[in-house]
Design a protein around this motif. Structure first.
Motif, mmCIF file in Angstrom:
data_model
loop_
_atom_site.group_PDB
_atom_site.id
_atom_site.type_symbol
_atom_site.label_atom_id
_atom_site.label_comp_id
_atom_site.label_asym_id
_atom_site.label_seq_id
_atom_site.Cartn_x
_atom_site.Cartn_y
_atom_site.Cartn_z
ATOM 1 N N PHE A 68 0.816 -1.201 0.000
ATOM 2 C CA PHE A 68 0.000 0.000 0.000
ATOM 3 C C PHE A 68 0.857 1.261 0.000
ATOM 4 O O PHE A 68 0.378 2.329 -0.326
ATOM 5 C CB PHE A 68 -0.929 0.026 1.213
ATOM 6 N N GLU A 69 2.130 1.124 0.389
ATOM 7 C CA GLU A 69 3.022 2.289 0.447
ATOM 8 C C GLU A 69 2.346 3.442 1.138
ATOM 9 O O GLU A 69 2.438 4.590 0.738
ATOM 10 C CB GLU A 69 3.383 2.771 -0.956
ATOM 11 N N SER A 70 1.638 3.098 2.156
ATOM 12 C CA SER A 70 0.834 4.144 2.746
ATOM 13 C C SER A 70 1.497 4.713 3.983
ATOM 14 O O SER A 70 2.519 4.235 4.439
ATOM 15 C CB SER A 70 -0.529 3.596 3.093
ATOM 16 N N ALA A 199 12.137 9.293 -6.246
ATOM 17 C CA ALA A 199 12.699 8.260 -7.123
ATOM 18 C C ALA A 199 11.665 7.172 -7.388
ATOM 19 O O ALA A 199 11.512 6.697 -8.518
ATOM 20 C CB ALA A 199 13.958 7.661 -6.485
ATOM 21 N N HIS A 200 10.944 6.798 -6.333
ATOM 22 C CA HIS A 200 9.916 5.757 -6.460
ATOM 23 C C HIS A 200 8.855 6.174 -7.481
ATOM 24 O O HIS A 200 8.507 5.403 -8.382
ATOM 25 C CB HIS A 200 9.287 5.526 -5.081
ATOM 26 N N GLU A 201 8.389 7.404 -7.366
ATOM 27 C CA GLU A 201 7.338 7.860 -8.291
ATOM 28 C C GLU A 201 7.896 8.037 -9.709
ATOM 29 O O GLU A 201 7.222 7.724 -10.684
ATOM 30 C CB GLU A 201 6.693 9.156 -7.788
ATOM 31 N N ALA A 203 10.254 6.294 -11.023
ATOM 32 C CA ALA A 203 10.397 4.954 -11.591
ATOM 33 C C ALA A 203 9.044 4.441 -12.097
ATOM 34 O O ALA A 203 8.969 3.737 -13.104
ATOM 35 C CB ALA A 203 10.979 3.996 -10.540
ATOM 36 N N HIS A 204 7.975 4.847 -11.416
ATOM 37 C CA HIS A 204 6.632 4.432 -11.852
ATOM 38 C C HIS A 204 6.231 5.094 -13.176
ATOM 39 O O HIS A 204 5.302 4.631 -13.830
ATOM 40 C CB HIS A 204 5.584 4.779 -10.793
ATOM 41 N N LEU A 205 6.909 6.160 -13.558
ATOM 42 C CA LEU A 205 6.598 6.767 -14.855
ATOM 43 C C LEU A 205 6.898 5.771 -15.971
ATOM 44 O O LEU A 205 6.276 5.789 -17.023
ATOM 45 C CB LEU A 205 7.415 8.043 -15.074
ATOM 46 N N ASN A 209 4.033 -1.298 -12.300
ATOM 47 C CA ASN A 209 3.894 -2.248 -11.186
ATOM 48 C C ASN A 209 5.179 -2.284 -10.359
ATOM 49 O O ASN A 209 6.094 -1.504 -10.573
ATOM 50 C CB ASN A 209 3.561 -3.640 -11.715
ATOM 51 N N HIS A 210 5.214 -3.213 -9.396
ATOM 52 C CA HIS A 210 6.387 -3.329 -8.536
ATOM 53 C C HIS A 210 7.184 -4.581 -8.856
ATOM 54 O O HIS A 210 7.710 -5.241 -7.967
ATOM 55 C CB HIS A 210 5.969 -3.341 -7.063
ATOM 56 N N GLY A 211 7.282 -4.927 -10.135
ATOM 57 C CA GLY A 211 8.064 -6.097 -10.529
ATOM 58 C C GLY A 211 9.556 -5.800 -10.482
ATOM 59 O O GLY A 211 9.976 -4.680 -10.183
ATOM 60 N N PRO A 213 11.835 -5.236 -12.769
ATOM 61 C CA PRO A 213 12.354 -4.084 -13.531
ATOM 62 C C PRO A 213 12.151 -2.762 -12.795
ATOM 63 O O PRO A 213 12.967 -1.848 -12.911
ATOM 64 C CB PRO A 213 11.522 -4.113 -14.826
ATOM 65 N N PHE A 214 11.057 -2.685 -12.027
ATOM 66 C CA PHE A 214 10.809 -1.464 -11.257
ATOM 67 C C PHE A 214 11.915 -1.230 -10.237
ATOM 68 O O PHE A 214 12.492 -0.149 -10.152
ATOM 69 C CB PHE A 214 9.442 -1.549 -10.552
ATOM 70 N N TRP A 215 12.240 -2.269 -9.446
ATOM 71 C CA TRP A 215 13.251 -2.115 -8.393
ATOM 72 C C TRP A 215 14.629 -1.860 -8.998
ATOM 73 O O TRP A 215 15.446 -1.148 -8.423
ATOM 74 C CB TRP A 215 13.250 -3.331 -7.463
#
Ligand code: ZN
Length: 240
Positions: A68-70, A199-201, A203-205, A209-211, A213-215
Motif C-alpha cells: 500500500f506504500e501508505s 525516485a519511487h514515483e 520509476a513508476h513513470l 507495477n512493482h516487478g 524491472p521497477f526495483w
C-alpha cells in the motif's frame, strides 16, 4: 471500532493489530490501506492462538503494508502551542507563538516563530504553519525532482507534471505516466526520504507495477533507496 489493540514482536519488529470478535468460526487477517492490521476472530478464540496466527502471517502482513506504500497511523492531533515540537526536513523545532496583528511564520535557530493576531487561537496557528509548510514543500519537492531527473538524464525519463498536496494515506502517486503527485507532509521528513519517494514515483513513470524491472530502475535512480525507505517507515506522521 470495537475490540482490543494488541501488539506482538516478530524478529525484532512489532506488529500491532486490532482484534475484533465476531460470530464466526474462522479467523481473518486484513491489512487496511492505511496499514492498520485488523484481525477478526471467533468469539471464543484464545488470544494466544490469535497471536500465533498473526505471527505466522507476519511476512504476508508486512508485504501487504509495503504494497500500500501508505502512511503509518497518524500521531495524536497537535495543540499548536508554544513549546510543542514540529518538524521540517527531519529536524525538530519548537513552536514559539506570539500575538501581533500581522500573521507570519519564520524559522529562527531551533524555533518556529509564529505570529498570529491571537496566539491562543490554535486554528490560526495551524493554518499559518500549514501554509508555510505548503510553500516550502512546493519549492523543495520540485527542486529535488528536477535534480533527480538531471542526475539521471541518461535514463530519459519524461519530465512529469508535479502536484504537491495533502494526502491522507500516501506519500506519492503517479498517473498515466506523466503526472506525479507528492504529499506536502514529505517536507517534514529527512531529505533522503524525500528523494526516495521522488525516485519511487519517477520509476513508476516507466514501470507501473512493482516487478523486478521497477526495483532495478529505482536502484539506478537512487542507489540508497532501501535505507531511506526504512527510515521513512519509521517516521511518525501528523494527523491531517
Ligand atoms: Zn510504488
Amino acid at each position: 471500532m470495537q475490540g482490543e489493540q494488541r501488539s506482538i514482536e516478530v524478529s525484532g519488529r512489532s506488529i500491532t493489530f486490532h482484534l475484533k470478535r465476531a460470530d464466526r468460526r474462522t479467523l481473518s487477517i486484513t491489512v487496511e490501506p492505511d496499514r492498520r492490521v485488523v484481525v477478526t476472530a471467533p468469539k471464543e478464540a484464545d488470544v494466544d492462538l490469535v497471536d500465533k496466527r498473526v505471527r505466522r502471517r507476519a511476512q504476508w502482513i508486512r508485504r501487504q503494508q509495503k504494497h500500500f506504500e501508505s502512511l503509518p497511523p497518524p500521531m495524536p492531533p497537535r495543540r499548536w502551542i508554544s513549546g510543542e515540537t514540529h518538524r521540517y526536513l527531519g529536524r525538530q523545532y519548537r513552536l514559539k507563538v506570539t500575538s501581533a496583528p500581522e500573521t507570519s511564520v519564520r524559522l529562527a535557530g531551533r524555533f518556529f516563530d509564529v505570529v498570529v493576531p491571537d496566539g491562543s487561537d490554535a486554528q490560526a496557528v495551524s493554518a499559518a504553519m500549514n501554509a508555510w509548510y505548503a510553500t516550502h514543500a512546493r519549492a523543495i519537492l520540485r527542486d529535488r525532482l528536477l535534480r533527480m531527473l538531471q542526475g539521471s538524464a541518461w535514463l530519459r525519463l519524461p519530465v512529469p507534471q508535479l502536484t504537491v498536496r495533502r494526502m491522507r494515506l500516501r506519500w506519492g502517486s503517479t498517473t498515466a505516466g506523466l503526472r506525479v503527485c507528492l504529499n506536502v507532509e514529505l517536507v517534514k521528513m529527512p531529505l533522503g526520504c524525500v528523494d526516495y519517494v521522488i525516485a519511487h514515483e519517477l520509476a513508476h513513470l516507466k514501470v507501473q507495477n512493482h516487478g523486478a524491472p521497477f526495483w532495478r530502475l529505482l536502484g539506478r535512480l537512487y542507489p540508497e533507496w532501501e535505507r531511506w525507505r526504512d527510515r521513512l517507515d519509521q517516521q511518525e506522521v501528523d494527523s491531517l
